[in-house]
Scaffold this motif. Structure first.
Motif, PDB file in Angstrom:
ATOM      1  N   LYS A 104       0.844  -1.208   0.000  1.00 49.83           N
ATOM      2  CA  LYS A 104       0.000   0.000   0.000  1.00 49.83           C
ATOM      3  C   LYS A 104       0.877   1.254   0.000  1.00 49.83           C
ATOM      4  CE  LYS A 104      -0.481   0.475   5.028  1.00 49.83           C
ATOM      5  NZ  LYS A 104       0.268   1.724   5.135  1.00 49.83           N
ATOM      6  N   SER A 105       0.321   2.315  -0.511  1.00 55.10           N
ATOM      7  CA  SER A 105       1.027   3.595  -0.523  1.00 55.10           C
ATOM      8  C   SER A 105       0.963   4.244   0.858  1.00 55.10           C
ATOM      9  CB  SER A 105       0.380   4.521  -1.558  1.00 55.10           C
ATOM     10  OG  SER A 105       0.950   5.803  -1.503  1.00 55.10           O
ATOM     11  N   ASP A 106       2.019   4.953   1.237  1.00 52.62           N
ATOM     12  CA  ASP A 106       2.021   5.665   2.514  1.00 52.62           C
ATOM     13  C   ASP A 106       1.086   6.874   2.470  1.00 52.62           C
ATOM     14  OD1 ASP A 106       3.814   3.941   3.726  1.00 52.62           O
ATOM     15  OD2 ASP A 106       5.552   5.031   2.957  1.00 52.62           O
ATOM     16  N   GLU A 107       0.892   7.415   1.268  1.00 51.16           N
ATOM     17  CA  GLU A 107       0.014   8.575   1.101  1.00 51.16           C
ATOM     18  C   GLU A 107      -0.879   8.381  -0.122  1.00 51.16           C
ATOM     19  OE1 GLU A 107       2.296  12.115   0.813  1.00 51.16           O
ATOM     20  OE2 GLU A 107       3.286  11.859   2.742  1.00 51.16           O
ATOM     21  N   GLY A 108      -2.153   8.758   0.026  1.00 48.27           N
ATOM     22  CA  GLY A 108      -3.067   8.683  -1.114  1.00 48.27           C
ATOM     23  C   GLY A 108      -3.423   7.255  -1.486  1.00 48.27           C
ATOM     24  N   HIS A 109      -4.053   7.105  -2.657  1.00 47.23           N
ATOM     25  CA  HIS A 109      -4.468   5.777  -3.119  1.00 47.23           C
ATOM     26  C   HIS A 109      -3.256   4.927  -3.521  1.00 47.23           C
ATOM     27  CE1 HIS A 109      -8.548   6.934  -2.844  1.00 47.23           C
ATOM     28  NE2 HIS A 109      -8.660   7.576  -4.001  1.00 47.23           N
ATOM     29  N   SER A 110      -3.399   3.615  -3.345  1.00 52.28           N
ATOM     30  CA  SER A 110      -2.352   2.659  -3.723  1.00 52.28           C
ATOM     31  C   SER A 110      -2.576   2.182  -5.152  1.00 52.28           C
ATOM     32  CB  SER A 110      -2.383   1.462  -2.776  1.00 52.28           C
ATOM     33  OG  SER A 110      -2.270   1.866  -1.434  1.00 52.28           O
ATOM     34  N   TYR A 111      -1.506   1.669  -5.756  1.00 52.32           N
ATOM     35  CA  TYR A 111      -1.648   1.097  -7.099  1.00 52.32           C
ATOM     36  C   TYR A 111      -2.378  -0.245  -7.014  1.00 52.32           C
ATOM     37  CZ  TYR A 111       1.493   4.398  -9.455  1.00 52.32           C
ATOM     38  OH  TYR A 111       2.061   5.524 -10.008  1.00 52.32           O
ATOM     39  N   ALA A 112      -3.447  -0.378  -7.785  1.00 48.31           N
ATOM     40  CA  ALA A 112      -4.237  -1.609  -7.788  1.00 48.31           C
ATOM     41  C   ALA A 112      -3.404  -2.805  -8.225  1.00 48.31           C
ATOM     42  CB  ALA A 112      -5.453  -1.455  -8.704  1.00 48.31           C
ATOM     43  N   HIS A 113      -2.528  -2.583  -9.221  1.00 47.65           N
ATOM     44  CA  HIS A 113      -1.741  -3.727  -9.722  1.00 47.65           C
ATOM     45  C   HIS A 113      -0.742  -4.221  -8.681  1.00 47.65           C
ATOM     46  CE1 HIS A 113      -0.164   0.105 -11.171  1.00 47.65           C
ATOM     47  NE2 HIS A 113       1.024  -0.415 -11.420  1.00 47.65           N
ATOM     48  N   HIS A 114      -0.226  -3.349  -7.834  1.00 54.74           N
ATOM     49  CA  HIS A 114       0.661  -3.788  -6.746  1.00 54.74           C
ATOM     50  C   HIS A 114      -0.125  -4.628  -5.736  1.00 54.74           C
ATOM     51  CE1 HIS A 114       3.821  -0.319  -7.269  1.00 54.74           C
ATOM     52  NE2 HIS A 114       3.548  -0.952  -8.402  1.00 54.74           N
ATOM     53  N   LEU A 115      -1.290  -4.123  -5.337  1.00 58.79           N
ATOM     54  CA  LEU A 115      -2.114  -4.839  -4.363  1.00 58.79           C
ATOM     55  C   LEU A 115      -2.540  -6.204  -4.900  1.00 58.79           C
ATOM     56  CD1 LEU A 115      -4.457  -1.918  -3.206  1.00 58.79           C
ATOM     57  CD2 LEU A 115      -2.329  -2.681  -2.132  1.00 58.79           C
ATOM     58  N   LEU A 116      -2.882  -6.257  -6.187  1.00 61.34           N
ATOM     59  CA  LEU A 116      -3.321  -7.517  -6.797  1.00 61.34           C
ATOM     60  C   LEU A 116      -2.197  -8.550  -6.842  1.00 61.34           C
ATOM     61  CD1 LEU A 116      -5.575  -6.087  -9.633  1.00 61.34           C
ATOM     62  CD2 LEU A 116      -6.318  -7.770  -7.933  1.00 61.34           C
ATOM     63  N   ILE A 117      -0.980  -8.086  -7.075  1.00 56.53           N
ATOM     64  CA  ILE A 117       0.163  -9.014  -7.055  1.00 56.53           C
ATOM     65  C   ILE A 117       0.319  -9.600  -5.658  1.00 56.53           C
ATOM     66  CG2 ILE A 117       2.682  -9.169  -7.189  1.00 56.53           C
ATOM     67  CD1 ILE A 117       2.571  -7.068  -9.452  1.00 56.53           C
ATOM     68  N   GLU A 118       0.304  -8.741  -4.649  1.00 64.13           N
ATOM     69  CA  GLU A 118       0.468  -9.213  -3.274  1.00 64.13           C
ATOM     70  C   GLU A 118      -0.681 -10.138  -2.871  1.00 64.13           C
ATOM     71  OE1 GLU A 118       0.926  -7.530   1.318  1.00 64.13           O
ATOM     72  OE2 GLU A 118       1.001  -6.108  -0.374  1.00 64.13           O
ATOM     73  N   GLN A 119      -1.909  -9.735  -3.181  1.00 63.80           N
ATOM     74  CA  GLN A 119      -3.078 -10.549  -2.847  1.00 63.80           C
ATOM     75  C   GLN A 119      -3.003 -11.923  -3.508  1.00 63.80           C
ATOM     76  OE1 GLN A 119      -5.444 -10.964  -0.896  1.00 63.80           O
ATOM     77  NE2 GLN A 119      -7.492 -10.598  -1.719  1.00 63.80           N
ATOM     78  N   THR A 120      -2.617 -11.944  -4.768  1.00 68.62           N
ATOM     79  CA  THR A 120      -2.537 -13.208  -5.502  1.00 68.62           C
ATOM     80  C   THR A 120      -1.487 -14.124  -4.897  1.00 68.62           C
ATOM     81  OG1 THR A 120      -3.246 -12.120  -7.546  1.00 68.62           O
ATOM     82  CG2 THR A 120      -2.140 -14.248  -7.774  1.00 68.62           C
ATOM     83  N   MET A 121      -0.305 -13.598  -4.632  1.00 67.05           N
ATOM     84  CA  MET A 121       0.763 -14.427  -4.086  1.00 67.05           C
ATOM     85  C   MET A 121       0.402 -14.927  -2.688  1.00 67.05           C
ATOM     86  SD  MET A 121       2.761 -14.706  -6.604  1.00 67.05           S
ATOM     87  CE  MET A 121       3.962 -15.739  -5.758  1.00 67.05           C
ATOM     88  N   ASN A 122      -0.294 -14.114  -1.909  1.00 66.46           N
ATOM     89  CA  ASN A 122      -0.735 -14.540  -0.574  1.00 66.46           C
ATOM     90  C   ASN A 122      -1.677 -15.738  -0.646  1.00 66.46           C
ATOM     91  OD1 ASN A 122       0.704 -12.531   0.706  1.00 66.46           O
ATOM     92  ND2 ASN A 122      -1.047 -11.159   0.982  1.00 66.46           N
TER      93      ASN A 122
END
Length: 338
Positions: free
Chosen positions: A218-236
């Protein structure tokens, strides 16, 4: 004759979709999905008198003609994808919802094939968490089936209900059993026991900060990149040692949020490959994408001695492409064990 039959299939399916669209008062996409479901089921679905009897009769006649064309799976898929492309032009679809080119599905399947061969696996629990039209997933499965005797259990997720319906209907016509889920891929998944994931990731900001808060990327400020979150979610959500094959922007490690993504990768997964896709697949340098291969910790997984890096040659350069395939095989044999 094959080209002629594919053209006939496209024309007839387009005619059927136009008829159903008018009769039901729906979008072209919804009518196409319903036609594909009807073709797979072998009859016209009627609810509350819609479509009307005349349309049902016309559709049944078209379906009978389609059945007589007897296309191969590859020809059938090509004919259907032309209808999807028409829909995307008619509906002026968003960039993130455009169909993934077949060549990207082929390349992802080559990578997966060599990994599975090295691991000695012929059964695969597979997911695409951003399935869209389904073309990427279906091309990937078809190519794997052609390359070897694999038993593939497939699942898919997308937050667009119309696209989930299309991908399910598309897979049924292609004789692929797909468990499809309409949900936000960054929310908790219902699917478990997953060996491998493939995804052509949508690029942009994720609007629900409360959901993003639980992720390390997640980003420290503002909205996070969806593609970053999706990579992490998928690998989890993968099994220990599971592999993720992601299609991402080539500049993914050079953005303002790249540091968080890199820190998560170092601590949570093995980065096994970063390969730029052939430039001829993209309209501009800014649109260029790459394949990133990640492996979850656990099982027999280990960090590759040498991360596979470079640019994948264009298939129109057969000698260079064959050299890439040899390099891919050596990489898989050295780094993925059963």
């Amino acid at each position: 004759m094959a080209e002629e039959n594919m053209q006939k299939y496209y024309d007839q399916l387009d005619q059927a979709t136009t008829l159903l669209k008018k009769s039901l008062g729906t979008s072209y996409l919804d009518a196409l999905s319903e036609n594909l479901t009807n073709i797979a089921d072998g009859h016209v679905f009627v609810e509350n008198g819609a479509p009307d009897k005349e349309t049902v009769s016309q559709l049944e006649s078209i379906y009978a003609e389609l059945k007589q064309l007897r296309l191969t799976p590859a020809q059938l898929k090509q004919a259907i994808t032309v209808n999807i492309i028409k829909d995307q032009k008619v509906d002026n679809s968003e960039v993130n919802k455009l169909m993934t080119p077949d060549m990207i599905g082929l390349i992802a399947s080559l990578i997966a094939f060599e990994i599975l061969q090295s691991e000695g696996k012929n059964e695969l629990n597979l997911i695409d968490p951003t399935v869209g039209t389904g073309n990427f997933l279906i091309e990937f499965i078809q190519q794997l089936r052609q390359a070897g005797d694999f038993k593939i259990n497939a699942a898919a997720i997308d937050n667009d209900d119309a696209l989930v319906t299309l991908s399910k209907a598309f897979s049924e016509v292609m004789n692929i059993n797909l468990d499809a889920y309409h949900q936000d891929g960054i929310s908790e998944w219902e699917v478990t026991d997953i060996d491998m994931a493939i995804a052509d990731l949508p690029v942009g900001y994720y609007p629900i900060d409360e959901n993003a808060a639980k992720f390390k990327t997640k980003s420290d400020e503002g909205h996070s990149y969806a593609h970053h979150l999706l990579i992490e979610q998928t690998m989890n959500n993968l099994n220990d040692g599971g592999v993720g094959i992601f299609i991402v922007p080539s500049q993914i490690f050079q953005t303002d949020q790249a540091k968080k993504l890199s820190e998560w990768m170092v601590s949570s997964v093995y980065l096994q490959a970063v390969l730029d896709l052939p430039s001829n697949l993209f309209a501009s340098k800014e649109a260029q994408k790459a394949v990133v291969v990640l492996q979850k910790h656990g099982g027999n997984s280990k960090q590759a001695d040498n991360v596979l890096m470079g640019t994948i040659p264009d298939t129109n350069q057969p000698k260079l492409f064959e050299g890439f395939k040899d390099q891919l095989q050596d990489w898989a044999r050295n780094n993925f064990k059963g």
